[in-house]
Design a protein around this motif. Structure first.
Motif, mmCIF file in Angstrom:
data_model
loop_
_atom_site.group_PDB
_atom_site.id
_atom_site.type_symbol
_atom_site.label_atom_id
_atom_site.label_comp_id
_atom_site.label_asym_id
_atom_site.label_seq_id
_atom_site.Cartn_x
_atom_site.Cartn_y
_atom_site.Cartn_z
ATOM 1 N N MET A 40 -7.652 2.655 12.087
ATOM 2 C CA MET A 40 -7.534 2.093 10.770
ATOM 3 C C MET A 40 -8.077 0.675 10.771
ATOM 4 N N THR A 41 -8.758 0.373 9.705
ATOM 5 C CA THR A 41 -9.276 -0.975 9.554
ATOM 6 C C THR A 41 -9.172 -1.392 8.113
ATOM 7 N N GLY A 42 -9.141 -2.683 7.878
ATOM 8 C CA GLY A 42 -9.137 -3.195 6.518
ATOM 9 C C GLY A 42 -7.764 -3.289 5.909
ATOM 10 N N ASP A 43 -7.715 -3.943 4.740
ATOM 11 C CA ASP A 43 -6.445 -4.167 4.055
ATOM 12 C C ASP A 43 -5.905 -2.938 3.350
ATOM 13 N N SER A 44 -6.699 -1.940 3.106
ATOM 14 C CA SER A 44 -6.247 -0.784 2.339
ATOM 15 C C SER A 44 -5.590 0.292 3.195
ATOM 16 N N ASP A 45 -5.402 0.047 4.475
ATOM 17 C CA ASP A 45 -4.830 1.067 5.341
ATOM 18 C C ASP A 45 -3.314 1.163 5.229
ATOM 19 N N ILE A 46 -2.695 0.143 4.721
ATOM 20 C CA ILE A 46 -1.264 0.175 4.411
ATOM 21 C C ILE A 46 -1.139 -0.261 2.966
ATOM 22 N N ARG A 47 -0.402 0.528 2.206
ATOM 23 C CA ARG A 47 -0.223 0.194 0.791
ATOM 24 C C ARG A 47 1.191 0.527 0.370
ATOM 25 N N ARG A 48 1.552 0.056 -0.808
ATOM 26 C CA ARG A 48 2.863 0.370 -1.365
ATOM 27 C C ARG A 48 2.976 1.868 -1.640
ATOM 28 N N PHE A 49 4.174 2.364 -1.477
ATOM 29 C CA PHE A 49 4.494 3.750 -1.799
ATOM 30 C C PHE A 49 4.226 4.021 -3.273
ATOM 31 N N GLU A 50 3.710 5.204 -3.566
ATOM 32 C CA GLU A 50 3.532 5.692 -4.936
ATOM 33 C C GLU A 50 4.262 7.022 -5.046
ATOM 34 N N ALA A 51 4.736 7.361 -6.222
ATOM 35 C CA ALA A 51 5.534 8.581 -6.408
ATOM 36 C C ALA A 51 4.834 9.820 -5.851
ATOM 37 N N GLY A 52 3.529 9.898 -5.948
ATOM 38 C CA GLY A 52 2.778 11.036 -5.436
ATOM 39 C C GLY A 52 2.781 11.154 -3.918
#
Length: 126
Positions: free
Chosen positions: A1-13
């Motif tokens: 994994m690289t970059g800032d988008s590899d961990i994000r807030r939980f979403e209902a989906g």
């Protein structure tokens, strides 16, 4: 994994992925699928209530294809979480998931007992 988008807030989906990951890591990091007839049972106690009650404190890790591959869950208030679980989470589960027989053992029986006992906020000495 690289970059800032590899961990994000939980979403209902993401909830189905939390259930899946909880099951696939529920036997000391190994697949617990063979131990449960209900594939969501582990997640009902160990993952989903945290994500549903306080989604702002839950994050997901994404694999290289952008699929949820892990999660970080928590609560900001253990006593409040316990109250929420007793009011909003466990009643529906208890009505459809019967308490196991007293002599029944195994992982599934243990988790069913946890659901029927409810979450208990840890006592803090301080």
């Amino acid at each position: 994994m690289t970059g800032d988008s590899d961990i994000r807030r939980f979403e209902a989906g993401d909830l189905p992925a939390l259930y899946r990951i909880c099951r696939l890591t529920g036997a000391n990091g190994q697949d617990a699928s063979a131990e449960f007839t209900d594939p969501e049972l582990l997640g009902h106690f160990y993952a989903a209530p945290y994500a549903v009650s306080e989604p702002e404190l839950c994050f997901v890790a994404l694999d290289t294809q952008g699929e949820v591959a892990g999660y970080i869950l928590g609560t900001g208030d253990s006593e409040g979480f316990s109250t929420w679980c007793e009011r909003a989470w466990f009643p529906a589960l208890r009505s459809r998931l019967p308490q196991p027989a007293p002599d029944e053992c195994g992982s599934q029986a243990a988790v069913l007992r946890l659901i029927h006992a409810g979450y208990r906020a840890p006592a803090y000495a301080g």
